[in-house]
Structure formats: C-alpha cells, structure tokens
Scaffold this motif. Structure first.
Motif, PDB file in Angstrom:
ATOM      1  N   THR A  58       0.804  -1.221   0.000  1.00  0.00           N
ATOM      2  CA  THR A  58       0.000   0.000   0.000  1.00  0.00           C
ATOM      3  C   THR A  58       0.837   1.273   0.000  1.00  0.00           C
ATOM      4  OG1 THR A  58      -0.092   0.092   2.413  1.00  0.00           O
ATOM      5  CG2 THR A  58      -1.830  -1.177   1.289  1.00  0.00           C
ATOM      6  N   GLY A  59       2.162   1.141   0.135  1.00  0.00           N
ATOM      7  CA  GLY A  59       3.014   2.321   0.231  1.00  0.00           C
ATOM      8  C   GLY A  59       3.009   2.946   1.610  1.00  0.00           C
ATOM      9  N   ALA A  60       2.530   2.213   2.613  1.00  0.00           N
ATOM     10  CA  ALA A  60       2.516   2.748   3.971  1.00  0.00           C
ATOM     11  C   ALA A  60       3.934   2.965   4.488  1.00  0.00           C
ATOM     12  CB  ALA A  60       1.747   1.816   4.907  1.00  0.00           C
ATOM     13  N   VAL A  61       4.841   2.023   4.187  1.00  0.00           N
ATOM     14  CA  VAL A  61       6.249   2.272   4.473  1.00  0.00           C
ATOM     15  C   VAL A  61       6.732   3.085   3.279  1.00  0.00           C
ATOM     16  CG1 VAL A  61       8.511   1.294   4.980  1.00  0.00           C
ATOM     17  CG2 VAL A  61       6.443   0.079   5.726  1.00  0.00           C
ATOM     18  N   VAL A  62       6.969   4.338   3.538  1.00  0.00           N
ATOM     19  CA  VAL A  62       7.240   5.302   2.472  1.00  0.00           C
ATOM     20  C   VAL A  62       8.503   4.891   1.702  1.00  0.00           C
ATOM     21  CG1 VAL A  62       7.710   7.734   1.989  1.00  0.00           C
ATOM     22  CG2 VAL A  62       6.111   7.105   3.816  1.00  0.00           C
ATOM     23  N   PRO A  63       8.415   4.859   0.370  1.00  0.00           N
ATOM     24  CA  PRO A  63       9.606   4.508  -0.430  1.00  0.00           C
ATOM     25  C   PRO A  63      10.792   5.398  -0.070  1.00  0.00           C
ATOM     26  CG  PRO A  63       7.656   4.551  -1.812  1.00  0.00           C
ATOM     27  CD  PRO A  63       7.241   5.098  -0.471  1.00  0.00           C
ATOM     28  N   PHE A  64      11.957   4.787  -0.011  1.00  0.00           N
ATOM     29  CA  PHE A  64      13.164   5.492   0.400  1.00  0.00           C
ATOM     30  C   PHE A  64      13.696   6.363  -0.730  1.00  0.00           C
ATOM     31  CE2 PHE A  64      14.793   2.234   3.769  1.00  0.00           C
ATOM     32  CZ  PHE A  64      13.551   2.198   4.356  1.00  0.00           C
ATOM     33  N   THR A  65      14.198   7.524  -0.383  1.00  0.00           N
ATOM     34  CA  THR A  65      14.914   8.379  -1.330  1.00  0.00           C
ATOM     35  C   THR A  65      16.337   7.845  -1.491  1.00  0.00           C
ATOM     36  OG1 THR A  65      13.613  10.269  -0.642  1.00  0.00           O
ATOM     37  CG2 THR A  65      15.675  10.735  -1.783  1.00  0.00           C
ATOM     38  N   ASP A  66      16.897   7.364  -0.372  1.00  0.00           N
ATOM     39  CA  ASP A  66      18.256   6.838  -0.310  1.00  0.00           C
ATOM     40  C   ASP A  66      18.158   5.453   0.339  1.00  0.00           C
ATOM     41  OD1 ASP A  66      20.801   6.161   0.848  1.00  0.00           O
ATOM     42  OD2 ASP A  66      21.355   8.264   1.017  1.00  0.00           O
ATOM     43  N   ILE A  67      18.864   4.476  -0.182  1.00  0.00           N
ATOM     44  CA  ILE A  67      18.828   3.110   0.344  1.00  0.00           C
ATOM     45  C   ILE A  67      19.206   3.057   1.826  1.00  0.00           C
ATOM     46  CG2 ILE A  67      21.204   2.545  -0.341  1.00  0.00           C
ATOM     47  CD1 ILE A  67      18.284   0.095  -0.519  1.00  0.00           C
ATOM     48  N   ASN A  68      19.882   4.088   2.325  1.00  0.00           N
ATOM     49  CA  ASN A  68      20.304   4.149   3.721  1.00  0.00           C
ATOM     50  C   ASN A  68      19.292   4.834   4.641  1.00  0.00           C
ATOM     51  OD1 ASN A  68      23.053   2.984   3.523  1.00  0.00           O
ATOM     52  ND2 ASN A  68      23.347   4.720   2.150  1.00  0.00           N
ATOM     53  N   ASP A  69      18.172   5.288   4.096  1.00  0.00           N
ATOM     54  CA  ASP A  69      17.176   5.975   4.918  1.00  0.00           C
ATOM     55  C   ASP A  69      16.634   5.050   6.011  1.00  0.00           C
ATOM     56  OD1 ASP A  69      17.364   8.261   3.402  1.00  0.00           O
ATOM     57  OD2 ASP A  69      15.499   7.919   2.289  1.00  0.00           O
ATOM     58  N   VAL A  70      16.230   5.648   7.128  1.00  0.00           N
ATOM     59  CA  VAL A  70      15.474   4.886   8.116  1.00  0.00           C
ATOM     60  C   VAL A  70      14.005   4.960   7.696  1.00  0.00           C
ATOM     61  CG1 VAL A  70      17.097   5.159  10.040  1.00  0.00           C
ATOM     62  CG2 VAL A  70      15.320   6.863   9.694  1.00  0.00           C
ATOM     63  N   PRO A  71      13.239   3.928   7.978  1.00  0.00           N
ATOM     64  CA  PRO A  71      11.851   3.901   7.513  1.00  0.00           C
ATOM     65  C   PRO A  71      10.992   5.016   8.103  1.00  0.00           C
ATOM     66  CG  PRO A  71      12.544   1.750   8.321  1.00  0.00           C
ATOM     67  CD  PRO A  71      13.613   2.719   8.693  1.00  0.00           C
ATOM     68  N   THR A  72      10.059   5.481   7.292  1.00  0.00           N
ATOM     69  CA  THR A  72       8.987   6.355   7.758  1.00  0.00           C
ATOM     70  C   THR A  72       7.683   5.718   7.311  1.00  0.00           C
ATOM     71  OG1 THR A  72       9.115   7.739   5.787  1.00  0.00           O
ATOM     72  CG2 THR A  72      10.358   8.491   7.706  1.00  0.00           C
ATOM     73  N   ILE A  73       6.632   5.991   8.041  1.00  0.00           N
ATOM     74  CA  ILE A  73       5.364   5.308   7.797  1.00  0.00           C
ATOM     75  C   ILE A  73       4.248   6.318   7.613  1.00  0.00           C
ATOM     76  CG2 ILE A  73       3.688   3.674   8.738  1.00  0.00           C
ATOM     77  CD1 ILE A  73       6.096   2.595  10.437  1.00  0.00           C
ATOM     78  N   ASP A  74       3.433   6.083   6.584  1.00  0.00           N
ATOM     79  CA  ASP A  74       2.204   6.833   6.368  1.00  0.00           C
ATOM     80  C   ASP A  74       1.095   5.948   6.931  1.00  0.00           C
ATOM     81  OD1 ASP A  74      -0.178   7.922   5.473  1.00  0.00           O
ATOM     82  OD2 ASP A  74       0.561   8.298   3.435  1.00  0.00           O
ATOM     83  N   TYR A  75       0.737   6.202   8.177  1.00  0.00           N
ATOM     84  CA  TYR A  75      -0.227   5.333   8.863  1.00  0.00           C
ATOM     85  C   TYR A  75      -1.607   5.337   8.223  1.00  0.00           C
ATOM     86  CZ  TYR A  75       3.136   4.066  12.357  1.00  0.00           C
ATOM     87  OH  TYR A  75       4.245   3.542  12.978  1.00  0.00           O
ATOM     88  N   SER A  76      -1.917   6.345   7.412  1.00  0.00           N
ATOM     89  CA  SER A  76      -3.219   6.352   6.728  1.00  0.00           C
ATOM     90  C   SER A  76      -3.298   5.226   5.694  1.00  0.00           C
ATOM     91  CB  SER A  76      -3.481   7.700   6.064  1.00  0.00           C
ATOM     92  OG  SER A  76      -2.614   7.896   4.963  1.00  0.00           O
ATOM     93  N   LYS A  77      -2.147   4.667   5.312  1.00  0.00           N
ATOM     94  CA  LYS A  77      -2.117   3.593   4.318  1.00  0.00           C
ATOM     95  C   LYS A  77      -1.852   2.214   4.905  1.00  0.00           C
ATOM     96  CE  LYS A  77      -0.416   6.614   0.636  1.00  0.00           C
ATOM     97  NZ  LYS A  77       0.708   6.831  -0.298  1.00  0.00           N
TER      98      LYS A  77
END
Length: 171
Positions: A58-77
C-alpha cells in the motif's frame, strides 16, 4: 548523521533500548481504534536496507529516497498486513493490534526458530533483551510471502505492548 541516542548501549550490546529515535510508533488515538493494527518499526540506524518499503503493497512504508534511509510510515495507508514483518531481515518490524479486547492486544512477530508454535499454543513473551515478561497465546501462524518466513500472531496483555518484542515456544 547523529540520531541523538545512546549509541554506546546500542552498539556494544546490540539491543535497541526503549524509546530510542528510530522506533516509530503509530499515533495513539488512531492506533487504539485500528482493526488489524499498525506496523511498528524499530530501525534506528542508517544502513543500506529497504525490504520493508519494497514489500509494502500500500506504500505505507514510504519509499526510500536513499537506500540508507530509516523507515517512515504513512499510517493512513497501513493495513496491518505484516508483509514488512516477514520481509525485514533485521526483525525490526512487527504489527500491534490494540482492538483485540479491553485488556489484550495482538502482536504479529517474525519467527525464525523451530519448532514453530501452533494456533492455541502458549508461548513465553520476551523483551528486547530476551527476558520473559509474560505469556501469550498464539492466535495465528502465517507465511504471508509463501517463502517459509513465518509470522506468528500472539494475544498478549495490552499493558506489555511496548515491552514484548519476541516469543519463545514452550516445550
């Protein structure tokens, strides 16, 4: 990049301590009402890893800009599907459903040991350091990716959701 956390404890012990930056918790009010729960990701280090994002349908775990990013979450998804739980090589993702009952919650955890517990089994619930903090009852065992990666759903005391991070089969 500094996370503002006590890296000595993390790096020397290998254990993520409670409330460290990188431990992402859902918004409390929505979390308490969300059937199937929300993902919680405890991943505080910038490392080259993104299976949580690439496996999320669903894209809730937001796609990374950089492979080293820590995860961010869009809880609405987030649907609580636990695909990220099965895919995370670091065992840093799990789903917590607070809607089970007034005093019980369900936690969906990755499980890589044998024997695999079965529905109805009692398991020991462990904290981040492997100490037993409670017992729980297995409510479901699944293989969401059909790749032999097991996700075990366990009914746990609701007041232990911030402590329980693993299980141990009894017997």
């Amino acid at each position: 990049m500094s996370c503002g956390c006590d890296k000595t404890k993390l790096f020397n012990s290998g254990v993520l301590v409670d409330r460290m930056p990188g431990a992402i918790l859902p918004p409390q009010a929505e979390w308490e009402a969300k059937k199937n729960g929300y993902v919680v990701i405890e991943c505080p280090q910038r490392i080259p890893c993104n299976p949580c994002a690439t496996s999320c349908p669903t894209g809730a775990v937001v796609p990374f800009t950089d492979i080293n990013d820590v995860p961010t979450i869009d809880y609405s998804k987030c649907t609580g599907c636990a695909l990220c739980v099965a895919k995370c090589p670091g065992l840093a993702c799990f789903v917590i459903d607070l809607t089970y009952s007034a005093d019980k919650a369900v936690i969906k955890l990755p499980y890589e040991l044998v024997p695999v517990p079965a529905k109805g089994d009692t398991v020991k619930c462990l904290d981040r350091t492997g100490n037993v903090v409670s017992e729980g009852e297995v409510s479901m065992v699944s293989e969401p990716l059909k790749d032999q990666t097991i996700v075990v759903s366990v009914v746990i005391p609701k007041d232990k959701v911030h402590e329980i991070r693993a299980i141990k089969a009894v017997g």
